[in-house]
Design an enzyme around this catalytic site. Structure first.
Site, PDB file in Angstrom:
ATOM      1  N   HIS A   1       0.768  -1.308  -0.564  1.00 50.69           N
ATOM      2  CA  HIS A   1      -0.238  -0.112  -0.175  1.00 50.69           C
ATOM      3  C   HIS A   1       0.717   1.385  -0.116  1.00 50.69           C
ATOM      4  O   HIS A   1       0.666   2.354  -0.568  1.00 50.69           O
ATOM      5  CB  HIS A   1      -1.021  -0.050   1.424  1.00 50.69           C
ATOM      6  CG  HIS A   1      -1.893  -0.657   1.027  1.00 50.69           C
ATOM      7  ND1 HIS A   1      -1.986  -2.050   2.429  1.00 50.69           N
ATOM      8  CD2 HIS A   1      -2.653  -1.410   0.526  1.00 50.69           C
ATOM      9  CE1 HIS A   1      -3.018  -2.543   2.140  1.00 50.69           C
ATOM     10  NE2 HIS A   1      -3.654  -2.920   0.482  1.00 50.69           N
TER      11      HIS A   1
ATOM     12  N   LYS B   1     -17.854  -6.207   6.306  1.00 50.94           N
ATOM     13  CA  LYS B   1     -16.482  -6.784   6.162  1.00 50.94           C
ATOM     14  C   LYS B   1     -16.003  -6.647   7.546  1.00 50.94           C
ATOM     15  O   LYS B   1     -15.647  -6.009   8.456  1.00 50.94           O
ATOM     16  CB  LYS B   1     -15.604  -5.854   5.526  1.00 50.94           C
ATOM     17  CG  LYS B   1     -14.186  -7.251   4.830  1.00 50.94           C
ATOM     18  CD  LYS B   1     -13.064  -5.987   4.024  1.00 50.94           C
ATOM     19  CE  LYS B   1     -12.507  -6.451   3.455  1.00 50.94           C
ATOM     20  NZ  LYS B   1     -11.636  -5.532   2.227  1.00 50.94           N
TER      21      LYS B   1
ATOM     22  N   ARG C   1      -2.241  -5.911  -8.350  1.00 56.42           N
ATOM     23  CA  ARG C   1      -1.118  -7.041  -8.500  1.00 56.42           C
ATOM     24  C   ARG C   1      -1.533  -8.458  -9.351  1.00 56.42           C
ATOM     25  O   ARG C   1      -0.484  -9.005  -9.126  1.00 56.42           O
ATOM     26  CB  ARG C   1      -1.218  -7.954  -6.559  1.00 56.42           C
ATOM     27  CG  ARG C   1      -1.359  -6.852  -5.509  1.00 56.42           C
ATOM     28  CD  ARG C   1      -2.134  -7.541  -4.690  1.00 56.42           C
ATOM     29  NE  ARG C   1      -3.229  -7.703  -5.204  1.00 56.42           N
ATOM     30  CZ  ARG C   1      -4.168  -8.223  -3.531  1.00 56.42           C
ATOM     31  NH1 ARG C   1      -4.177  -7.996  -2.543  1.00 56.42           N
ATOM     32  NH2 ARG C   1      -5.425  -8.046  -3.902  1.00 56.42           N
TER      33      ARG C   1
ATOM     34  N   SER D   1      -3.244  -7.762   2.679  1.00 61.23           N
ATOM     35  CA  SER D   1      -3.864  -7.707   4.207  1.00 61.23           C
ATOM     36  C   SER D   1      -4.088  -8.847   4.940  1.00 61.23           C
ATOM     37  O   SER D   1      -3.664  -9.104   5.776  1.00 61.23           O
ATOM     38  CB  SER D   1      -4.936  -6.377   4.734  1.00 61.23           C
ATOM     39  OG  SER D   1      -4.449  -5.309   4.025  1.00 61.23           O
TER      40      SER D   1
END
Length: 160
Positions: A17, A41, A90, A127
Site C-alpha cells: 500500500h 467486512k 497485483r 492484508s
C-alpha cells in the site's frame, strides 16, 4: 489542482500500500488515502485505528492526507473534488474486478481510474494474507511498516 483518492480497507496497511501511496504522491498534487467502511467486512482494527496508523506512516508525504468514508466512492470523489481513483493491481484477477468498478464509476460520475501495477516485490501481498501469517507466528516484519507490525502483534496477542 489534481486530486486522487486511493481507497481501501487497509486492515492493516502493508508496504505494498505504501509503495502505491508514495508513487501516487509523485503524480498528483494531493492524494487522499480513503479508509473505506464496509459494515459487511469483519476487520481487525477499527476505522479510527486504521486511519491513525495510516496518518503515522504517510507523514513523510506532505501532499498525502488520510480520511475515511462510508458509502459510494464516487460520492466521496464528487464531494471532495477528486478527479482520479488510484488502484494498485497485483495480478490479472485484480484487473478483471477493478475494470468493472472503474467503468461503473466513470459511468456514474465521469471520474477516471488509474491502474498502477504493484512493484513486483509486493505482487503477492494482501492484508488478509499478512494477518493469517502473523496469526500463526510467521515473520511479517518485511511486509509492514514497523509501527503497524507492532500494533498487529499487540492486537493478535490481545485476541489470544
Amino acid at each position: 489542482m489534481t486530486r486522487a483518492v486511493y481507497p481501501g480497507s487497509y486492515d492493516p496497511a502493508t508496504n505494498g500500500h505504501l509503495d502505491i501511496i508514495g508513487r501516487s504522491a509523485k503524480l498528483f498534487d494531493e492524494v487522499v488515502v480513503a479508509v473505506m467502511i464496509n459494515k459487511n467486512k469483519k476487520t481487525l482494527f477499527s476505522v479510527e485505528e486504521r486511519t491513525e496508523m495510516l496518518r503515522e506512516v504517510t507523514a513523510q508525504w506532505p501532499n498525502v492526507r488520510v480520511d475515511s468514508w462510508h458509502g459510494l466512492l464516487v460520492d466521496y470523489c464528487r464531494e471532495n473534488d477528486i478527479q482520479v481513483i488510484v488502484k494498485g493491481l497485483r495480478a490479472v484477477s485484480d484487473y478483471d474486478y477493478e475494470l468493472q468498478m472503474a467503468q461503473m464509476n466513470h459511468q456514474l460520475t465521469g471520474v477516471e481510474t488509474l491502474f498502477m501495477p504493484t512493484n513486483p516485490i509486493y505482487s503477492y501481498l494482501a492484508s488478509s494474507l499478512v494477518k493469517d501469517v502473523a496469526t500463526y507466528g510467521g515473520d511479517v516484519s518485511t511486509l509492514l511498516p514497523p509501527s503497524i507490525k507492532a500494533r498487529l502483534t499487540q492486537r493478535l496477542a490481545e485476541r489470544r
